[in-house]
Design an enzyme around this catalytic site. Structure first.
Site, PDB file in Angstrom:
ATOM      1  N   ARG A 188       0.821  -1.211   0.000  1.00  0.00           N
ATOM      2  CA  ARG A 188       0.000   0.000   0.000  1.00  0.00           C
ATOM      3  C   ARG A 188       0.856   1.264   0.000  1.00  0.00           C
ATOM      4  O   ARG A 188       0.344   2.350  -0.271  1.00  0.00           O
ATOM      5  CB  ARG A 188      -0.940   0.005   1.214  1.00  0.00           C
TER       6      ARG A 188
ATOM      7  N   LYS B  41       3.275   4.107 -16.460  1.00  0.00           N
ATOM      8  CA  LYS B  41       3.978   2.949 -15.913  1.00  0.00           C
ATOM      9  C   LYS B  41       5.476   3.216 -15.821  1.00  0.00           C
ATOM     10  O   LYS B  41       6.126   2.887 -14.835  1.00  0.00           O
ATOM     11  CB  LYS B  41       3.727   1.704 -16.775  1.00  0.00           C
TER      12      LYS B  41
END
Length: 611
Positions: free
Chosen positions: A27, A488
């Protein structure tokens, strides 16, 4: 964005919590801490990774069967030991962890400073904890009641969990706008930000709703609303296996998840796309089909990679359904006072289903009479529960921070939604519908051909890993794919990259082109093919280095460019699910070649639950 884990029961709490925190490392975080209650309330916290916390706790008292743990992503106050969670109350009896942001913490802190409270950290969390402590002291009330009173004054988002030295058999938790799941075991309970720390121990869980308070004992779970009324917990079975959150022999979660895409796209289509009978069945869409085919406008709200999926959907929906579509950043949509009419359809896209900006955006739209469709991956998530209808992507847990398999699953769902609306509306003729069904059904079988050639992309990564900048270009449906490729690369390699419509290159970005700039063209066969050939020639005329993603058998572009990678041919409507995969692999291999942590890029978090 932070990770929280808590345990109460018969086990030693420390190993359960530390293992849980490691499960939540994806996370994103910059410090970690744990509080354990035994004879005393022991708090240990450290800037850095969970491994550094483990090292710090060697030789410390780690006993106790009740505890709370936290990984922090800094908002208020820099990453350091003092700002790490848990925080301790002034009287030393309470410890608290918190995920979210308290927006009116400055006002609360001012009130507490006047009362003589001192603060050891720069966090909004410590302010909330001491506000609760002050209420408890002044009202001579139980901690549960003090929390309830405090949260009625709090502005912002939160999940909080408290330990109380005076009540060593109870955890108090509450949520608004940030996720909290409670796992139910035999004589024990597990609390976490998501299910990944829990599935090892139990598959029975309760997803806590906004404005609910949980009073958790080893053998009892009580849920109440902020009005002190009991709420019946809704127990769900987790549809998740432990193997899904482990690397399974891959070097990184990101590589594992890229390679899972044949299965995840297939799982997304399974039970929905019936290629034999040329039919699409989606319960949430079927039940609301009249609202969808009669919509005057569709608005898509999302952030990051999900926003790029929304851009692809804009092209597909407008083309197939002839309904105008607007794609909005949720973070802008929520503040700009948008014009929404009753009956407008809002499609909210979110991998986690907890994205704070997207949540607020659809809440506002729902208040104005819009129909909300949620496209999410996480079962039981907040967006899934607030939506009128929608569809899960069934991509499974995505641990790598940079989204890969969730993106292609979103494209699969959105394509089916568009085809279903178009078929029902009569804007897509039968032959074209059948063709698209076959093309979509074939995607999972075509992806392995791309993955089998990943060494070609690894070689390209070695060749271009030292570039300072990249430009990604595409037209039509390939334009959002170019944006996703640039994102990305930025996320994983920290190389500056820009995505642009290829035709817009001449309106500025072409000034950047020289012999040192790699330019990636997404140039598969489609209606724009001849135009993209011209755009490539413009770059080559200026000595730019061109890398092209092309369809198999291309004998034009492959002769013009410096490097190319072939993907299987597919109808341009579904081709983005193929053309994005080499861009994912390119980013991955560049990051690895640069020696970076591709699963946990700096400063990023997987689930963005704050603004």
């Amino acid at each position: 964005m932070c990770g929280i884990v808590a345990y109460i029961g018969k086990r030693s709490a420390y190993p359960v919590i530390v293992k849980g925190l490691k499960r939540l490392e994806y996370r994103g975080y910059d410090s970690a801490g744990i509080a354990l209650l035994n004879e005393d309330l022991n708090i240990y916290k450290k800037q850095g990774k969970v491994a550094q916390l483990e090292e710090f706790t060697i030789g410390k008292d780690l006993s106790g069967s009740i505890g709370i743990g936290h990984t922090r992503w800094a908002t208020h106050g820099e990453p350091c030991d003092k700002n790490a969670h848990p925080h301790r109350s002034s009287n030393g009896k309470l410890a608290m962890i918190h995920n979210g942001i308290i927006e009116n913490y400055t006002q609360l802190k001012g009130e507490l400073l006047k009362k003589g409270y001192e603060f050891e950290s720069d966090t909004d969390t410590e302010v909330l904890l001491k506000f609760i402590e002050d209420i408890q002291k002044n009202n001579q009330c139980p901690l549960e009641e003090a929390v309830r009173i405090a949260l009625k004054r709090v502005v912002g988002a939160y999940v909080i969990i408290l330990l109380d030295k005076d009540n060593p058999d109870t955890l108090i938790a509450a949520r608004k706008g940030s996720p909290l799941v409670i796992g139910i075991g035999k004589g024990e309970h597990f609390l976490a930000s998501d299910a990944s720390p829990i599935i090892e121990y139990t598959k029975e869980v309760v997803y806590v709703n906004d404005y609910e308070l949980a009073i958790v004992k080893a053998d009892e779970l009580i849920l109440k609303n902020l009005g002190n009324e009991k709420v019946t917990p809704f127990i769900q079975k987790l549809d998740m296996e432990l193997a899904a959150i482990e690397k399974g022999g891959y070097d990184h979660f990101m590589l594992k998840e890229i390679n899972e895409q044949p299965d995840t796209i297939h799982d997304c289509l399974r039970g929905r796309l019936d290629a034999q009978h040329f039919n699409i069945r989606m319960a949430g869409i079927d039940k609301n089909i009249d609202k969808l085919i009669n919509a005057q406008r569709i608005m898509i709200v999302a952030c990051g990679t999900s926003w790029h999926a929304g851009l692809v959907a804009e092209y597909i929906i407008e083309d197939l359904c002839r309904i105008p579509v607007e794609v909005e950043y949720a973070s802008e949509f929520r503040y700009r006072n948008p014009v929404i009419h009753p009956g407008d359809v809002i499609i909210a896209i979110s991998q986690s289903g907890e994205t704070a900006d997207t949540m607020v955006a659809i809440e506002k739209a729902k208040e104005q009479g819009a129909v909300i469709l949620g496209i999410v991956n996480q079962v039981g998530s907040s967006i899934a529960r607030i939506s009128d209808a929608g569809a899960y992507t069934h991509a499974g847990p995505e641990i790598g921070v940079a989204s890969t398999k969730a993106f292609t699953a979103q494209l699969a769902v959105l394509t089916m939604v568009a085809m279903k609306i178009a078929e029902s509306k009569g804007t897509l003729n039968s032959d074209k519908f059948k063709h698209l069904v076959q093309e979509l059904n074939a995607i999972p079988e075509k992806v392995p051909a791309i993955l089998a050639k990943s060494n070609e992309l690894k070689a390209l990564a070695e060749k271009y890993k030292d570039a300072r900048d990249f430009l990604f270009l595409g037209r039509g449906l390939n334009f959002p794919v170019a944006l996703e490729g640039a994102l990305k690369l930025k996320e994983i390699s920290y190389i500056h990259a820009e995505g642009y419509p290829a035709a817009e290159m001449k309106h500025g970005p072409i000034a950047l082109v020289d012999e040192n700039l790699p330019v990636v063209f997404v140039a598969t066969k489609d209606a724009y093919y001849e135009k993209i050939v011209s755009n490539i020639q413009e770059i080559k005329a200026r000595k730019g280095k061109v890398i092209a993603i092309v369809s198999e058998g291309d004998d034009v572009i492959t002769k013009m460019v410096d490097d190319y990678f072939e993907v299987p041919e597919a109808d341009e409507t579904v081709a983005p699910m193929l053309s994005v995969i080499p861009l994912q692999l390119l980013a991955y291999y560049v990051g690895v070649a640069k020696g970076l942590d591709v699963d946990k890029p700096r400063n990023l978090a997987k689930s963005v639950t704050v603004e």
